[in-house]
Design an enzyme around this catalytic site. Structure first.
Site, short mmCIF file in Angstrom:
data_model
loop_
_atom_site.label_atom_id
_atom_site.label_comp_id
_atom_site.label_asym_id
_atom_site.label_seq_id
_atom_site.Cartn_x
_atom_site.Cartn_y
_atom_site.Cartn_z
N GLU A 273 0.88 -1.56 0.05
CA GLU A 273 0.42 0.14 -0.09
C GLU A 273 0.91 1.43 0.21
OE1 GLU A 273 -2.08 -0.56 3.43
OE2 GLU A 273 -3.33 -2.27 3.20
N GLY A 275 2.19 4.92 -0.47
CA GLY A 275 1.25 6.55 -0.66
C GLY A 275 2.31 7.81 -1.57
N CYS A 346 -3.23 34.01 9.96
CA CYS A 346 -2.60 34.22 11.27
C CYS A 346 -3.10 33.05 12.77
CB CYS A 346 -4.86 35.31 11.19
SG CYS A 346 -5.01 36.46 10.08
N1 LLP Z 1 -1.74 1.99 3.83
C1 LLP Z 1 -1.73 2.55 5.29
C2 LLP Z 1 -3.34 1.48 6.17
C3 LLP Z 1 -1.60 3.96 5.64
O1 LLP Z 1 -2.74 4.11 7.00
C4 LLP Z 1 -0.96 4.38 5.11
C5 LLP Z 1 0.00 5.65 5.66
C6 LLP Z 1 -0.60 3.83 4.02
C7 LLP Z 1 -0.68 2.93 3.41
C8 LLP Z 1 0.35 5.06 3.06
O2 LLP Z 1 1.44 4.87 3.99
P1 LLP Z 1 3.04 5.99 3.11
O3 LLP Z 1 3.76 4.72 2.21
O4 LLP Z 1 2.24 6.65 2.44
O5 LLP Z 1 3.92 5.94 4.09
N2 LLP Z 1 -0.22 12.88 6.74
C9 LLP Z 1 1.42 12.62 6.93
C10 LLP Z 1 1.14 10.55 6.95
C11 LLP Z 1 0.43 10.08 7.31
C12 LLP Z 1 0.23 8.56 6.96
C13 LLP Z 1 -0.81 7.91 7.12
N3 LLP Z 1 -1.00 6.71 7.06
C14 LLP Z 1 2.50 13.18 6.19
O6 LLP Z 1 2.66 13.96 6.24
O7 LLP Z 1 3.55 12.64 6.62
#
Ligand code: LLP
Length: 418
Positions: A273, A275, A346
């Site tokens: 998964e 991102g 602000c």
């Molecule tokens: N799968 C699940 C169940 C997740 O909760 C997440 C991210 C991913 C996959 C993807 O993770 P990645 O490959 O992107 O690390 N807003 C935060 C990041 C929050 C991640 C939440 N879950 C930031 O800007 O660093």
């Protein structure tokens, strides 16, 4: 490797000068490179080419339907966490049989919508969620396919807000309690047990925590088999980090090799998964300098560069203290100075960078906030009644607006004076 390059001091995205886009689209805007997105997806996916696998893009990191459609065209699936993300994903043309649904708080309506859409898997995070899904599936006269998200209690060694696989985090089912739930699910008429999943955190720069989690999952899968439960899918979640500053995350190839090695002897389809690793360095936020000002303190002066993007457009610096490199779109060769780069909101917490060395800039100059493709636009809001910015995708010599800048009327859509 990405396709944001400097030519004679001028920032380009693929073959297009960022300044040209700004002139036509206005600022601020998010800018993505199609070649970079494609390359990142293919590099990640290729790392698992030797085994049966499915790469499900984590929609939350960057949810524009043009980008979801691009990954779907490359063979990707989607990891969703809400009904809204399911809607987007279907609109983008993702095959429902490549969609998996994660998250601790799925509502009854969301479960129903996902069952109707015939998605591949529900990642169940609690006994109550299992019971709700069984009830909803029964009322629809169908069987729902499930994995259980196990909390392996592994420290991902990342920011506390994005650690998810520790016992103290709200996510998943403790590994010690999981077997009982699998046995319960096996006895449910409207549930089909298909897999095991986990996700330990985001922006991981080490491979070891992934392998530690996978090792625990492997032992658990053997325990399931001893109890007559054979699963088809193992989902390792997302989480591979990227370079924002000086981090040295593993290359997807290295990550893939370590996982494939750990998985030897296991007969299951691997789900991933990712991102951030796909989109993070494939996008930037372009913003224009509005003002420069100096506040003279008692012992020292503080210089501010006020830009037209703010914490509502890119919340990561304010929320996590995250670092994003910021560079002038046109490098004038000016001397450097130390500044805070701040937005118009602000709140003192509204900054994109603090105490940052930057060439001296002037009103009207453009700045590029780098590595903003992941959790950038998707976390943006309308705070301070700021219309959300445009999103632009470059493809070679051309660019496409993939999301129009919001207008003032958009801001009040749905509001009513009684
Ligand atoms: N799968 C699940 C169940 C997740 O909760 C997440 C991210 C991913 C996959 C993807 O993770 P990645 O490959 O992107 O690390 N807003 C935060 C990041 C929050 C991640 C939440 N879950 C930031 O800007 O660093």
């Amino acid at each position: 490797m990405n396709h944001f390059t400097s030519r004679n001091g001028e920032l380009f995205c693929e073959q297009v000068a960022v300044t040209d886009i700004a002139r036509q689209v206005g600022t601020p805007f998010y800018l993505y490179s199609k070649a970079t997105l494609t390359r990142h997806f293919q590099a990640f996916d290729a790392a698992f080419a030797s085994i049966k696998h499915l790469t499900c893009f984590a929609v939350k990191s960057c949810s524009n339907i043009a980008i979801l459609n691009l990954f779907a065209g490359l063979g990707g699936g989607a990891d969703i966490v809400s009904g809204g993300e399911l809607y987007r994903t279907l609109r983008a043309g993702v095959d429902p049989q490549r969609i998996i649904y994660s998250g601790v708080g799925k509502t009854e309506a969301e479960l129903r919508y996902a069952i109707e859409s015939q998605i591949l898997l529900f990642n169940i995070e609690s006994g109550q969620e299992l019971e709700r899904l069984q009830r909803v599936a029964a009322s629809m006269g169908v069987t729902a396919p499930v994995s259980f998200r196990i909390n392996p209690d592994v420290d991902p060694q990342t920011h506390a807000y994005i650690s998810t696989g520790l016992a103290k985090n709200k996510f998943g089912i403790p590994i010690a309690e999981a077997l009982a739930l699998y046995l319960q699910a096996e006895g449910m008429e409207h549930i089909a047990v298909k897999g095991v999943s986990c996700h330990i955190g985001s922006q991981l720069t080490l491979i070891a925590p992934f392998i530690e989690a996978l090792h625990k999952i492997k032992i658990f899968v053997e325990k399931l088999a001893d109890n007559g439960i054979v699963i088809q899918y193992i989902d390792l979640g997302g989480g591979v980090g990227i370079t924002y500053d000086a981090e040295q995350p593993p290359h997807p190839q290295e990550y893939g090799e370590a996982i494939i090695k750990e998985l030897q002897g296991v007969d299951a389809i691997l789900i991933l998964e990712p991102g951030r690793v796909l989109v993070g360095n494939a996008g930037i936020l372009v913003t224009e300098v509005q003002y420069t000002k100096t506040n003279q303190g008692i012992d020292k002066a503080k210089k501010f560069v006020v830009v037209d993007a703010a914490m509502n457009d890119l919340t990561r610096p304010s929320l996590y203290g995250a670092y994003h490199a910021i560079v002038p779109v046109r490098n004038t060769g000016a001397a450097h100075e130390v500044v805070d780069i701040v937005g118009p909101i602000c709140e003192t917490g509204d900054f994109l960078a603090k105490d940052r060395e930057l060439p001296v800039v002037e009103q009207g100059d453009l700045l590029a906030v780098m590595s903003a493709g992941a959790y950038g636009f998707s976390m943006s809001s309308n705070y301070n009644s700021r219309p959300r910015v445009a999103e632009v995708l470059v493809d070679g010599e051309h660019f496409h607006i993939i999301r129009q800048r919001e207008t003032f009327p958009d801001l009040v859509t749905g509001e009513q004076i009684p």
